[in-house]
Every structure is written in structure tokens, then in C-alpha cells.
Design an enzyme around this catalytic site. Structure first.
Site, PDB file in Angstrom:
ATOM      1  N   ASN A 210       0.850  -1.195   0.000  1.00  0.00           N
ATOM      2  CA  ASN A 210       0.000   0.000   0.000  1.00  0.00           C
ATOM      3  C   ASN A 210       0.883   1.240   0.000  1.00  0.00           C
ATOM      4  OD1 ASN A 210       0.471   0.900   2.868  1.00  0.00           O
ATOM      5  ND2 ASN A 210      -0.283  -1.182   3.206  1.00  0.00           N
ATOM      6  N   ALA A 274       1.711   1.366  11.612  1.00  0.00           N
ATOM      7  CA  ALA A 274       1.938   0.744  10.304  1.00  0.00           C
ATOM      8  C   ALA A 274       0.617   0.506   9.596  1.00  0.00           C
ATOM      9  CB  ALA A 274       2.678  -0.579  10.483  1.00  0.00           C
ATOM     10  N   LYS A 343     -10.504  -3.986  18.971  1.00  0.00           N
ATOM     11  CA  LYS A 343      -9.097  -4.402  19.021  1.00  0.00           C
ATOM     12  C   LYS A 343      -8.568  -4.456  20.448  1.00  0.00           C
ATOM     13  CE  LYS A 343      -8.014  -3.115  14.353  1.00  0.00           C
ATOM     14  NZ  LYS A 343      -6.973  -3.339  13.377  1.00  0.00           N
TER      15      LYS A 343
END
Ligand code: CTP
Length: 408
Positions: A210, A274, A343
Site C-alpha cells: 500500500n 503501520a 481491538k
């Protein structure tokens, strides 16, 4: 006055009328018990003499890259190796540009490029030069690399004009030096930061990746290190240089990134900046995939990559503070809040990336800090400023909460 006993400073004096103030800076460093060795550029020598610098510093003055005597006695490599901090004062527009570009026309710039020591600059120049986009871009580059700065101040200039560009007073530069050595609010804490994209190989020459530049993650690593944290930066393939004082681990894939993160535990702080590829080809071909005779395209089976942020948030060695990012194209705050819960991290820095992909590689970002207490709008700010603000928030958190000593 703070004692700089046992501290060694390499002072680079570049060209500018403010060079005369550097003599006072040398006196202050010596008075505080610090050791100072000086490099004088050709420009600097137009304003102060090697004799006065040598008398005040009680050391040889270095000015020539090609001096056989200096190179045998004290080469440019050793000059920086023996310093705890390099101070460039005054830092002219020219030396700032050379530092940003990595040019090495003389001893000062060669020493700076050959060094991984922390650097503090005290810019001094005409206000038009200071305001020029070229100078501002060069300063932003240096800031991203973790270079510290003090000043400049606003005031009357030697050229008769008024504006921003006067070098800070020697006392203020001395204070910035003391802050560097002693104001380290995150000292004793360890941090791991992920940055950049991951590359998931399809075959030996192709990958899924990406457009992440790594600017944000690298800026956060630099800011945490400046605040005194012991930082491990785990980065996918990027064009950013490693910030000063961080332990850089380069990886390619999400699996490698996860394993490097787990190896970096225990840590007190984890920041997952990231842009990890969510999927990887199930099987990377060991040979380059060839075009087919019948012109049909291959079908690539994908497997889900590990979620590093989620894994760290639920790890038995969970860092006390885990921070993630949410790049959303719609329903920014609701999606970010849901992501934080899903998460299991403490904070999410949420930003609306729109649908044009312009955030990737950009220098500015509009972010919100989403926590259990709600959200805080940080507005449109530079990635460096976001890193600074995040570090300040983390410092605030560890000041308010007991530090559980991850390393013990
Ligand atoms: N992240 C990670 N490992 C992954 C994917 C993401 O550590 N495999 C981290 C990123 O570093 C970032 C955060 O998770 O801090 C958010 O990533 P994002 O891709 O937006 O999350 P997703 O769970 O993929 O959510 P969505 O599919 O809704 O975009």
C-alpha cells in the site's frame, strides 16, 4: 545553573553575525563543567576567530576537512563519536539546507552526515530567508529526522530589518542543551512503534502493498526517543531515514512485523502506526509467475494476516499503553470508537482519509484522539506535531498513572 559535568558537546559554528553569541555559549558550557569542542566553518570564521574559540573552549578548533594534522589527531569521525550532543549555533540557512540534503562540502557537514548523535540547531538568518518555503521545508525534514531546535527569536536584525530569525540568546541555547540531557519525562520507559506498509510477496518480484510512507510512525518514534523512551521502531519498506537514537528493525511482511513486535516485548508503550496489509497471498510462488498462453489471469487465493494491534492489546505481556490508528473513509468517529473496543487498545488516533488516497505521504493530517473518555479534535496538523502531541499525552498518562515497569 545546571551542571553539564561529564557531558561532551561538539559545537558547530556556521556563518552569521550571531556567531559572536556562540563565544558566550562556550563560556556557559565550560562554566557548568561541560566539555566543548568546536568546528568553525569558513563562514563562521568571517565573524569569530579560532583563537578566541580555542581560548574559551580550552581545546583545538577544527575547521579543515583536509587537514592532515587534524585527521591524524582527531578525524571527523572521532569528533562526533566523542560527543554526547552536536549543537549547530548559529545554524545558517545554508548549513540547514546542506543537512537536509545530506551534502558534505566541508568538515562541519561531513561530521554531521557521518554521525548518529543527537543534533540541536539554533537557526539564525534574515527573516525572509527564515520564512522562505525552502528553509521551512528543510527544517521540516530535519525535524522529521529527530533534529532538535531552539529559536529563532523575533527582533531587530543585523541587516537593519525586523522579524523572525535572530538566534536565541546563549542562555536559552544553554537551557535547551540542559533540557536535552535532563528533561526526559519518558526516561526508563520502553516503546515499540510500527511504521510504514507491509509487502506481501506474490512471487520473487511482485507483492501486495500500500501507499503508506512511514512518515507518521517514524515521527512518533523520534518524538518518543526525544522524550527519553527506549524505542524500537519496526518498519516495513519505506524511504524514511531512521530517527536518531532509535533501534530500527526492518521487516517486509505482516508476519515478520508481528514476530519483531513480540520480540520487542515487554514494553511499556506500543504505537501501531503501520499500514499492515490485511491479506497476504496464501502461497507465494518461488518462481516468477508467467503470463499464460490462453491469456487467462491467475486467481490469487488470499489469507488473512495477523492483526498486530489486536494481538498486542490482548497479549499476556500487554504494554501498559497500546495505541492504534484508524484510517476511515466514512463515519470516522463511530468506526474509530468501535475499532478501539474491537481491538482492545487504549487510544485510537482517527483520521478521515477520504476516498482520494491523498493522506498517504502527505505532511498534514486531521486527527481525533479517541479514548474511553470520548474524543478530542486535534485539527489539521503536521505529522511531526501529531507525534509531539501524542508523546505529550503519553507523558501525561504515565505521570497520572503508576508505571508498572514492563522491563521487570
Ligand atoms: N493493524 C495491525 N495489524 C493489521 C491491521 C491493522 O496492527 N493486520 C493496526 C494498524 O497499525 C492501525 C490499526 O490496526 O493501528 C487500524 O488498522 P485498520 O486497517 O484500519 O483496521 P482494520 O481492522 O483492518 O479495520 P477496517 O477493516 O475496518 O479498516
Amino acid at each position: 545553573m545546571t551542571s553539564l559535568k561529564d557531558k561532551s558537546i561538539l559545537l558547530i559554528i556556521s556563518g552569521g553575525i550571531a556567531a559572536y553569541k556562540s563565544l558566550e555559549l562556550i563560556r556557559l558550557i565550560r562554566k557548568s563543567g561541560g566539555h566543548v569542542r568546536c568546528i568553525l566553518t569558513k563562514g563562521g570564521a568571517q565573524f569569530v576567530t579560532p583563537l578566541s574559540i580555542a581560548a574559551l573552549s580550552e581545546e583545538n578548533v577544527y575547521d579543515d576537512l583536509w587537514s592532515l594534522k587534524d585527521e591524524t589527531e582527531m578525524g571527523h569521525i572521532r569528533l562526533s563519536r566523542e560527543a554526547d550532543l552536536i549543537v549547530v549555533a548559529p545554524a545558517s540557512a545554508n548549513i540547514i539546507a546542506q543537512m537536509a540534503q545530506g551534502l558534505t562540502p566541508d568538515l562541519a557537514t561531513t561530521t554531521l552526515l557521518a554521525s548518529d548523535k543527537p543534533v540541536l540547531i539554533a537557526p539564525a538568518m534574515n527573516h525572509k530567508m527564515w520564512d522562505h518555503p525552502a528553509t521551512q521545508a528543510n527544517l521540516a525534514t530535519l525535524k522529521d529526522r529527530g533534529v532538535l531546535s531552539v529559536g529563532p527569536d523575533e527582533g531587530d536584525m543585523a541587516c537593519g530589518e525586523h522579524g523572525m530569525g535572530r538566534m536565541s540568546e546563549p542562555e536559552a541555547i544553554f537551557e535547551a542543551i540542559s533540557d536535552f540531557f535532563f528533561k526526559r519525562p519518558l526516561k526508563g520507559l520502553t516503546a515499540l512503534v510500527t511504521s510504514g506498509p507491509t509487502h506481501e510477496p506474490l512471487d520473487p518480484v511482485r507483492f501486495i502493498g500500500n501507499r503508506s510512507s512511514g512518515k507518521q510512525g517514524h515521527a512518533i518514534a523520534a518524538a518518543l526517543a526525544q522524550a527519553g523512551a527506549h524505542v524500537t521502531l519496526i518498519s516495513g519498506p519505506v524511504n524514511q531515514s531512521a530517527p536518531a537514537g532509535v533501534n530500527l528493525i526492518k521487516v517486509q511482511t505482516a508476519a515478520q512485523m508481528l514476530s519483531a513486535c513480540e520480540n520487542a516485548l515487554p514494553a511499556d508503550i506500543a504505537v501501531c502506526a503501520a499500514a499492515v496489509a490485511d491479506w497476504a497471498p496464501e502461497q507465494a510462488s518461488t518462481q516468477k509467475l508467467k503470463k499464460r498462453e490462453d491469456e487467462s489471469a491467475p486467481t490469487i487465493a488470499l489469507k488473512q494476516n495477523p492483526d498486530i494491534l489486536k494481538t498486542l492489546s490482548n497479549h499476556k505481556n500487554r504494554p501498559q499503553m497500546v495505541i492504534g490508528f484508524a484510517a476511515e473513509t466514512e463515519n470516522l468517529l463511530e468506526n474509530a470508537a468501535a475499532k478501539r473496543t474491537r481491538k482492545g487498545c487504549d487510544w485510537i488516533l482517527a483520521n478521515d482519509v477520504g476516498t482520494d488516497g491523498k493522506t498517504f505521504g502527505a505532511d498534514e493530517n486531521h486527527v481525533y484522539l479517541v479514548s474511553a473518555n470520548g474524543q478530542d479534535d486535534w485539527g489539521l496538523t503536521s505529522k511531526t506535531e501529531i507525534a509531539r502531541k501524542l508523546t505529550a499525552q503519553i507523558t501525561g498518562y504515565f505521570t497520572d498513572h503508576e508505571h508498572k515497569h514492563a522491563a521487570e
